[in-house]
Write a protein that holds these residues in place. Structure first.
Motif, PDB file in Angstrom:
ATOM      1  N   THR A 102      10.834   4.957  11.342  1.00  0.00           N
ATOM      2  CA  THR A 102      10.001   4.639  10.304  1.00  0.00           C
ATOM      3  C   THR A 102       8.838   3.660  11.344  1.00  0.00           C
ATOM      4  O   THR A 102       9.485   2.587  10.678  1.00  0.00           O
ATOM      5  N   GLU A 141       0.391   4.913  10.226  1.00  0.00           N
ATOM      6  CA  GLU A 141      -0.562   4.604  10.754  1.00  0.00           C
ATOM      7  C   GLU A 141      -1.646   4.859   9.391  1.00  0.00           C
ATOM      8  O   GLU A 141      -1.692   5.731   9.271  1.00  0.00           O
ATOM      9  N   LEU A 142      -0.944   3.408   8.446  1.00  0.00           N
ATOM     10  CA  LEU A 142      -1.858   3.561   7.333  1.00  0.00           C
ATOM     11  C   LEU A 142      -3.562   2.816   7.346  1.00  0.00           C
ATOM     12  O   LEU A 142      -3.295   1.850   7.754  1.00  0.00           O
ATOM     13  N   GLY A 143      -4.122   3.745   6.820  1.00  0.00           N
ATOM     14  CA  GLY A 143      -5.489   2.285   6.835  1.00  0.00           C
ATOM     15  C   GLY A 143      -5.791   1.822   5.968  1.00  0.00           C
ATOM     16  O   GLY A 143      -5.558   2.373   4.437  1.00  0.00           O
ATOM     17  N   ILE A 145      -5.738   7.355   0.996  1.00  0.00           N
ATOM     18  CA  ILE A 145      -4.315   6.881   1.811  1.00  0.00           C
ATOM     19  C   ILE A 145      -4.899   7.217   3.239  1.00  0.00           C
ATOM     20  O   ILE A 145      -5.200   8.669   3.593  1.00  0.00           O
ATOM     21  N   GLU A 146      -5.125   6.382   4.384  1.00  0.00           N
ATOM     22  CA  GLU A 146      -5.755   7.235   5.927  1.00  0.00           C
ATOM     23  C   GLU A 146      -3.982   6.981   6.325  1.00  0.00           C
ATOM     24  O   GLU A 146      -3.805   6.389   6.820  1.00  0.00           O
ATOM     25  N   ILE A 147      -3.943   8.376   6.848  1.00  0.00           N
ATOM     26  CA  ILE A 147      -2.469   8.149   7.628  1.00  0.00           C
ATOM     27  C   ILE A 147      -3.068   8.740   9.345  1.00  0.00           C
ATOM     28  O   ILE A 147      -3.655   9.536   9.473  1.00  0.00           O
ATOM     29  N   GLY A 148      -2.424   7.697   9.983  1.00  0.00           N
ATOM     30  CA  GLY A 148      -2.401   7.890  11.235  1.00  0.00           C
ATOM     31  C   GLY A 148      -1.950   9.058  11.394  1.00  0.00           C
ATOM     32  O   GLY A 148      -0.450   9.244  11.272  1.00  0.00           O
ATOM     33  N   LYS A 181       7.719  14.263   6.651  1.00  0.00           N
ATOM     34  CA  LYS A 181       8.949  13.272   7.176  1.00  0.00           C
ATOM     35  C   LYS A 181       9.061  12.265   7.418  1.00  0.00           C
ATOM     36  O   LYS A 181      10.540  11.653   7.568  1.00  0.00           O
ATOM     37  N   SER A 182       7.915  11.265   7.062  1.00  0.00           N
ATOM     38  CA  SER A 182       8.448   9.474   7.007  1.00  0.00           C
ATOM     39  C   SER A 182       9.120   9.217   5.679  1.00  0.00           C
ATOM     40  O   SER A 182       9.893   8.267   6.325  1.00  0.00           O
ATOM     41  N   ASN A 183       8.428   9.255   5.163  1.00  0.00           N
ATOM     42  CA  ASN A 183       8.352   9.225   3.488  1.00  0.00           C
ATOM     43  C   ASN A 183       9.683   9.747   2.812  1.00  0.00           C
ATOM     44  O   ASN A 183      10.090   8.914   2.250  1.00  0.00           O
ATOM     45  N   ARG A 184       9.772  11.216   3.437  1.00  0.00           N
ATOM     46  CA  ARG A 184      11.042  12.398   2.446  1.00  0.00           C
ATOM     47  C   ARG A 184      10.671  12.542   0.669  1.00  0.00           C
ATOM     48  O   ARG A 184      11.595  12.176   0.029  1.00  0.00           O
ATOM     49  N   CYS A 185       9.376  11.527   0.855  1.00  0.00           N
ATOM     50  CA  CYS A 185       8.946  12.048  -0.970  1.00  0.00           C
ATOM     51  C   CYS A 185       7.597  12.368  -1.172  1.00  0.00           C
ATOM     52  O   CYS A 185       7.271  12.020  -0.350  1.00  0.00           O
ATOM     53  N   TYR A 215      -5.328  11.821   0.259  1.00  0.00           N
ATOM     54  CA  TYR A 215      -4.582  11.782   1.900  1.00  0.00           C
ATOM     55  C   TYR A 215      -5.269  12.075   2.970  1.00  0.00           C
ATOM     56  O   TYR A 215      -5.670  12.787   3.173  1.00  0.00           O
ATOM     57  N   VAL A 260       8.137  12.146  -6.900  1.00  0.00           N
ATOM     58  CA  VAL A 260       7.650  10.960  -7.340  1.00  0.00           C
ATOM     59  C   VAL A 260       6.355  11.456  -8.538  1.00  0.00           C
ATOM     60  O   VAL A 260       5.796  12.499  -8.748  1.00  0.00           O
ATOM     61  N   HIS A 287      12.094   2.665   1.778  1.00  0.00           N
ATOM     62  CA  HIS A 287      13.158   3.146   1.969  1.00  0.00           C
ATOM     63  C   HIS A 287      15.240   2.244   2.120  1.00  0.00           C
ATOM     64  O   HIS A 287      14.468   0.824   1.571  1.00  0.00           O
ATOM     65  N   TYR A 321       5.882   1.686  10.772  1.00  0.00           N
ATOM     66  CA  TYR A 321       4.306   1.426   9.861  1.00  0.00           C
ATOM     67  C   TYR A 321       3.389   0.415  10.236  1.00  0.00           C
ATOM     68  O   TYR A 321       4.165  -0.766  10.072  1.00  0.00           O
ATOM     69  N   HIS A 348       3.846  14.964   7.900  1.00  0.00           N
ATOM     70  CA  HIS A 348       3.868  13.895   8.640  1.00  0.00           C
ATOM     71  C   HIS A 348       4.587  13.219   6.859  1.00  0.00           C
ATOM     72  O   HIS A 348       5.424  12.256   7.719  1.00  0.00           O
ATOM     73  N   HIS A 349       3.528  13.012   6.253  1.00  0.00           N
ATOM     74  CA  HIS A 349       4.079  11.832   5.107  1.00  0.00           C
ATOM     75  C   HIS A 349       5.412  12.280   4.887  1.00  0.00           C
ATOM     76  O   HIS A 349       5.914  12.115   4.507  1.00  0.00           O
ATOM     77  N   GLN A 354       4.566  13.637  -4.272  1.00  0.00           N
ATOM     78  CA  GLN A 354       4.541  13.126  -5.769  1.00  0.00           C
ATOM     79  C   GLN A 354       4.076  14.706  -6.240  1.00  0.00           C
ATOM     80  O   GLN A 354       3.815  16.054  -5.645  1.00  0.00           O
ATOM     81  N   HIS A 400      12.339  14.173  -2.427  1.00  0.00           N
ATOM     82  CA  HIS A 400      12.336  13.295  -3.785  1.00  0.00           C
ATOM     83  C   HIS A 400      10.884  13.908  -4.681  1.00  0.00           C
ATOM     84  O   HIS A 400       9.795  14.057  -3.576  1.00  0.00           O
ATOM     85  N   HIS A 457       0.666  -1.192   0.132  1.00  0.00           N
ATOM     86  CA  HIS A 457       0.072   0.414  -0.142  1.00  0.00           C
ATOM     87  C   HIS A 457       0.934   1.082   0.028  1.00  0.00           C
ATOM     88  O   HIS A 457       0.949   2.042  -0.407  1.00  0.00           O
TER      89      HIS A 457
END
Lengths: 630, 628
Positions: A576, A623-625, B620-623, B502-506, B576, B479, A510, A578, B499-500, B508, B477, A501
């Motif tokens: 991180t 946390e990804l839904g 995509i649901e980000i907690g 910071k954790s993914n560093r990329c 998101y 994408v 990563h 997930y 949050h996206h 769209q 980055h 996902h």
């Protein structure tokens, strides 16, 4: 108090240690059965018609004696406790012993039967503390009849304090439980002996012919009488459930040398008193002590014993719930350890609150141990029936021949089933309550199990293989960014959906990836050497699998630290993490009724999230839904 | 149930009045079923005649003072764009107040009042239906044991039918209630005609003497029974938005008040003539036989209508609470596309159904239920008075003296009635009180929790961060593809994006920050639907506007954006959302149980994405971890 004092060992233990175990068992295993004399004999007398009272007493005593002998001594102590699952007993041990593999996600008729047995234990669990504490507190009325208004409020206060104490744990005061129960049983025996000595004729009741005559005479309502006799051994299941804590030897020794003699003496003493005082309506248990201060002291001792019995039941419910969670029959709940040294000392806040509210409500609503006694027993006899049936399957699996296993289990089943049938009459007098609670728990367990199975079948079966993961990670469309990421996987093969996902949405991965699975085995404890497996998948991806027994609590951060020593290049403190968050939507095609899908959704939303097993700062969590249509 | 408009034709006036009868006056109109019977129970045996006159006098003046005086003359003047109800008082208070969303005394009073209305809401359907069904006892004594089951069956059917909506049969409600008031009025008039003497009770002295003559305890019990006559009064105010103040007042003065007074006096006349027959004076008004049987059936119909009004009222109260942020989002279904007020809340329906059916079974008779009824509603009435004081002083700038005297008079009556009802607590009055308390705690915790989260998470100056600045340099980055981030406000940077990153560093190549705004009007013209601006670095900000009757359609908005020239490929767009992942154990000034309760509510509130019609596989649901 359910302390793992020591594991049952086959090596001959030193005598003091064995004595300690026996006394410990007294405080935990025999609390419920040991407080039954508070109300059992009184209820049996009430079941006798007024004109049959004198002639019926011997029959009642005979019934109680032989029921204790057949059900507790023969069935539980001689036979059932010999079947243990790596030392542990209880209904879930029978499930494992009968050869059922957990985690299959289906509820077969066999699993359903054992779940019924487990669910019914919750039903009686609400009543046991209420009936014992009320029964003990009612001693006040025999001291001064003006105190009858105080019985319910005082019982509520005692129960409230007991439930409040749970969060602190009872390790410190638990040490006095065993000795106190020893005092309790000695008191029972002494008071009983004193009465019997004055009226030796009660000893005739040892002859089973009196029991048969009473039941055959046609003068008593058999169902009512058996329904009252059952109260004498409602605590018998505890003998098996607590097997793991003390071992079979300590439990058998405790029963033969202390509990059984004291109980028989107390019941016979009450019988002797009732014979000598026909027409006296005083509670025969408290009548054994002389009026005045001794009776007040006996009341105090009874309350202490009832508190110990209730504590054993509360801890037993915690432990039953944790086993059900570990085996995948209940959603994850918060489990706290109240003692760092003793492994068995756990506390489940939600179970405690629910139990407290239900027990206190039951105490107030029923208001006396007599009305509660008419609701009590139906659930536990149901569990006993289930235990017998499951035991038959276990015996057969242990290669007992049919001609040995069948007659034995048929005998048990006849007793259990007739007691259960006799108790069915209690449904309208309040017996519906434990049945309703049991049905509720059963529905939750069934829903959780089937729902989880459906989710696995629908979603996780689509997981991609490790080869596909490698080729995706190599793909030019995916950019690799600095740092490490940990993905949680329920299934120790393939690639978790949360990773797929994430990859699909962000088109990035990563540099270092760890796929972590935490598995629960059907054994109570897993050896340290089998705990951890680490393997490299390739392209910077690693797999880490941790294994735990159902009596253990997983610690995932420790797992990752340990995995670094096996070559995992990822730093747990900067990675991180997930997690997926299942978002259950109804309206799919899975063969569950809509209400059950909704219930599963509710349970799934409120289950304790897997992330709670890690001690990681919230800012490292993503946390990804994951939408799942059931 | 159309909105009142300035000038109305006589037929429209009539229709509106008739509609108001069916919705507003069901509860108060079915009170005669049990009120007088309960009042008479508390009379001393010796003085039947003086007692009956005193009771009638009390009931008459209570109706006049509370309904005509307090509610129709004053409270209903406080409307929020035509809407009434306790939350309207909140809006009126706050609009002049500073816009701070803190918990003030005024807010607390209103929350307490609303919570008490819920407590009462479970009892009203139970007591009315049960009392009507008890009429069968006077017709066919053999089926007495079945009455609670019959009442449960009726209630279960009523709650079950809610999901289908009631607008088709709803047209009958007004006429049936008109028949009801006519019938009970005529039956009463017949008895009054036989015994004019009873009219002496119009003199308030009879009521006063009875209260004073009684020892304090007896008086309290008596007032507790008199309250039953006015338990439905809050509905007058709550339903004002549907019919307007004038239609309600017309219906009250022309139909309801005469019908009720004649009926109460007729019951009194009957009791005076037959002092021994206190069993059920209401049904005794009709001659035994088919006539009485018909009255029982009519009563059941009337109580069903009354219960329906209460159920709809509870839905609307809950929706208002949700919109004002006192309640977590729940599923709200519209059962009718054309009528705005026709809503259905499955969870509220289920809880009400379980609550009122349990109450019927637990109490078993309207007599026992009357012992639990009234405490919560008198509490709510007192809260209404206090809130009205704030509105009159702050919004209307009424003089302190006048407002003070007026509200003190109202409050004196409210508090006297409330105090009289306190004696009901051990007899079951604890139940609505406990329900109300539970809901008050729930609403308060939800409100406080949201405030704290808004302060801690959203209040950290995120508004000031310039979005496009985040993408300068090569730390992030880019994408291929499009990402739509849902933002609660059209300013600053959504937390999900931060949050996206910071954790993914990329992220769209095309990023759209989309805010959906709910406008306080039913429909938004198509031309004003979408506005957007470019922020640079491939980042766009868009705002979609929808009326409260429309459902947002995010996929359609994105298609419009593409048609307007933004580089978007709708099929590969990822949406998101952020979801607050509430963790307890932080340092906010809440108790641990309050934090757990907030976390529980937050987990179970209906997620925003359910409203937006987006293909689930593109979400995509980000907690977002939030520590309370």
């Amino acid at each position: 108090m359910r302390a793992r004092v020591s594991k049952p060992s086959t090596s001959p233990a030193a005598t003091p240690a064995r004595l300690g175990l026996v006394i410990g068992a007294l405080g935990v295993v025999f609390g419920d059965i040991g407080t039954s004399p508070l109300y059992t004999f009184r209820e049996c007398l009430a079941a006798l018609p007024a004109d049959q009272r004198a002639s019926g007493i011997l029959g009642v005593l005979s019934l109680v004696f032989w029921a204790l002998f057949l059900v507790v001594t023969v069935k539980y102590v001689w036979f059932i406790t010999r079947s243990d699952n790596h030392g542990e007993g209880g209904i879930f041990a029978l499930l494992a012993l009968s050869g059922e593999k957990p985690g299959a996600g289906k509820v077969t008729a066999w699993i359903l039967l054992l779940l019924i047995g487990a669910a019914l234990l919750y039903g009686d669990g609400v009543i046991t503390p209420a009936v014992s504490v009320l029964g003990a507190m009612e001693g006040l009325v025999t001291v001064n009849s003006g105190l009858h208004h105080a019985v319910v409020p005082l019982s509520v206060v005692v129960l409230f304090l007991l439930f409040l104490l749970q969060r602190v744990g009872t390790a410190s005061i638990g040490k006095v439980f065993g000795p106190l129960m020893l005092v309790w049983f000695s008191t029972l025996a002494a008071l009983g002996l004193w009465q019997i000595a004055g009226n030796l004729v009660v000893l005739h009741a040892l002859n089973p012919i009196h029991a048969i005559r009473l039941l055959a005479s046609g003068n008593v309502h058999i169902a009512t009488m058996l329904g009252a006799v059952v109260l004498a051994f409602t605590g018998a299941e505890a003998l098996y459930a607590d097997l793991g804590h003390f071992g079979r030897k300590a439990i058998a020794t405790g029963w033969y040398t202390v509990a059984m003699p004291a109980l028989v003496l107390s019941y016979f003493g009450q019988g002797a008193w009732a014979l000598a005082h026909p027409g006296d309506e005083t509670n025969p248990f408290f009548a054994l002590a002389p009026d005045g201060w001794p009776r007040l002291a006996l009341t105090g001792l009874s309350v202490a014993a009832a508190v110990i019995a209730s504590q054993a039941l509360i801890s037993g419910t915690f432990s039953l719930t944790r086993q059900a969670i570990q085996l995948g029959f209940l959603p994850r709940l918060t489990v706290r350890h109240t003692s760092a040294a003793l492994e068995g000392q756990i506390y489940l806040p939600l179970v405690n609150v629910t139990l407290a509210v239900a027990t206190i409500w039951v105490t107030v609503a029923f208001g006396s141990s007599t009305s509660l006694a008419s609701a009590y027993g139906i659930a536990v006899t149901g569990t006993m029936v289930v235990t017998t049936i499951a035991y038959f399957a276990v015996l057969r699996r242990a290669r007992w021949s049919l001609w040995r296993a069948l007659p034995l289990c048929a005998l048990f089943l006849v007793i259990d089933a007739s007691l259960f049938a006799a108790n069915l009459g209690k449904i309208k007098d309040g017996g519906w309550l434990p049945l309703l609670i049991g049905a509720g728990v059963l529905v939750i367990m069934h829903t959780w199990r089937t729902g989880k199975g459906e989710v696995v079948r629908r979603v996780y079966s689509n997981e991609i293989t490790e080869d596909e993961l490698r080729s995706m990670a190599r793909s030019r469309n995916v950019s690799r960014v600095r740092g490490g990421a940990v993905f949680m996987a329920g299934n120790p093969r393939g690639t978790p959906l949360v990773l797929v996902h994430h990859l699909k949405a962000s088109r990035s991965l990563h540099e270092h990836i760890a796929i972590l699975s935490v598995l629960t085995e059907t054994v109570p404890y897993v050896a340290e050497a089998d705990r951890l497996t680490v393997s490299e998948i390739g392209e910077g991806c690693w797999r880490v699998v941790g294994r735990y027994g159902y009596m253990e609590s997983p610690d995932a951060s420790a797992l990752l630290e340990a995995a670094r020593e096996h070559g995992l290049p990822l730093r747990p403190d900067t990675a991180t993490y997930y997690f997926n968050h299942e978002m259950v939507v109804t309206g799919g095609s899975s063969p569950m009724p809509v209400w059950q899908k909704q219930l599963y959704g509710l349970l799934s939303r409120n289950a304790r999230p897997a992330r709670d097993y890690f001690r990681i700062p919230p800012s490292q969590i993503v946390e990804l839904g994951l939408p799942i249509q059931l | 149930m159309s909105k009142p408009v300035g000038l109305q034709s006589p037929s429209a006036k009539f229709a509106l009045t008739l509609g108001a009868l069916g919705v507003v006056f069901g509860d108060i109109g079915t009170s005669p079923l049990y009120t007088l019977r309960e009042c008479l129970k508390h009379l001393p045996a010796g003085e039947a005649e003086a007692g009956v006159l005193g009771v009638l006098s009390l009931v008459f003046w209570a109706l006049l003072f509370v309904v005509s005086g307090k509610y129709l003359s004053f409270i209903t003047r406080a409307d929020n764009r035509g809407e009434g109800g306790i939350f309207a008082l909140l809006a009126l208070q706050q609009r002049t107040n500073s816009p701070s969303r803190k918990m003030t005394v005024g807010v607390f009073v209103i929350l307490a009042g609303a919570a008490l209305l819920y407590g009462e809401g479970m009892i009203t359907p139970a007591i009315s239906v049960l009392a009507a069904a008890e009429g069968f006892r006077t017709v066919a004594p053999g089926i007495t044991d079945l009455i609670p089951l019959l009442a449960c069956g009726i209630l279960a059917g009523l709650f079950w039918i809610q999901h289908k909506g009631t607008q088709t049969i709803g047209r009958l409600f007004g006429p049936v209630i008109l028949v009801w008031f006519t019938t009970i009025g005529l039956l009463g008039a017949w008895r009054v005609a036989e015994n004019y003497d009873v009219l002496r009770a119009l003199n308030p002295l009879h009521g006063w003497h009875l209260l004073v003559a009684q020892p304090l305890r007896g008086g309290a019990f008596l007032l507790g029974a008199v309250v039953l006559a006015i338990t439905g009064v809050e509905a007058l105010y709550a339903d004002m938005g549907h019919f307007g103040r004038r239609a309600i007042a017309r219906a009250w003065y022309w139909v309801v008040l005469p019908g009720l007074v004649l009926n109460y006096f007729g019951q009194g006349a009957h009791v005076l003539a037959h002092p021994a027959d206190l069993e059920n004076p209401f049904f005794a008004l009709a001659p035994a036989g088919p006539a009485r049987f018909g009255l029982v059936l009519l009563s059941i119909a009337a109580t069903i209508i009354a219960s329906q009004a209460l159920i709809s009222g509870t839905y609307s109260l809950t929706r208002q609470a949700i919109q004002l942020g006192f309640f977590p989002r729940l599923k709200v279904l519209h059962t009718n596309a054309t009528v705005e007020g026709q809503i259905y809340l499955p969870l509220v329906n289920r809880l009400l159904a379980v609550g009122s059916i349990t109450i019927v079974l637990g109490f078993g008779s309207s007599e026992k239920l009357a012992g639990a009824y009234g405490l919560a509603v008198t509490g709510a009435m007192a809260m209404t008075t206090i809130a009205f004081y704030f509105v009159a002083r702050r919004r209307w700038r009424w003089s302190a003296l006048g407002t003070g005297v007026l509200c003190a008079a109202f409050l004196a009556v409210d508090l006297a009635l409330f105090a009289a009802n306190i004696a009901k607590i051990p007899h079951g009055g604890w139940l609505p009180l406990a329900t109300g308390l539970g809901l008050l705690v729930l609403m308060q915790v939800w409100k406080r929790g949201r405030e704290l989260i808004a302060e801690r998470v959203y209040g950290r100056g995120l508004d000031a961060i310039e979005v496009s600045s985040l993408f300068e340099g090569d730390a992030i980055h880019r994408v291929p593809g499009t990402a739509v981030f849902m933002a609660s406000t059209p300013r600053g940077t959504p937390l999900a994006l931060l949050h996206h990153l910071k954790s993914n560093r990329c992220v769209q190549k095309t990023v759209v920050l989309l805010t959906i705004v709910a406008e306080p009007e039913p429909h938004v013209p198509d031309a004003e639907r979408l506005t957007f601006t470019e922020l640079g670095q491939g980042v766009w900000r868009a705002v979609g506007r929808y009326g409260y009757m429309e459902s947002p359609d995010v996929a359609a908005l994105v298609t419009r954006l593409r048609n307007a020239g933004v580089q978007i490929e709708p099929m590969t767009t990822t949406y998101y959302f952020n979801r607050e992942m509430v963790l307890t154990g932080g340092d906010t000034p809440l108790w641990e149980w309050q934090k757990s309760l907030y976390a529980f509510l937050s987990r179970n509130a209906r997620p925003a994405k359910d409203y937006f019609r987006i293909p689930p596989n593109q979400i995509i649901e980000i907690g977002l971890p939030v520590q309370l």
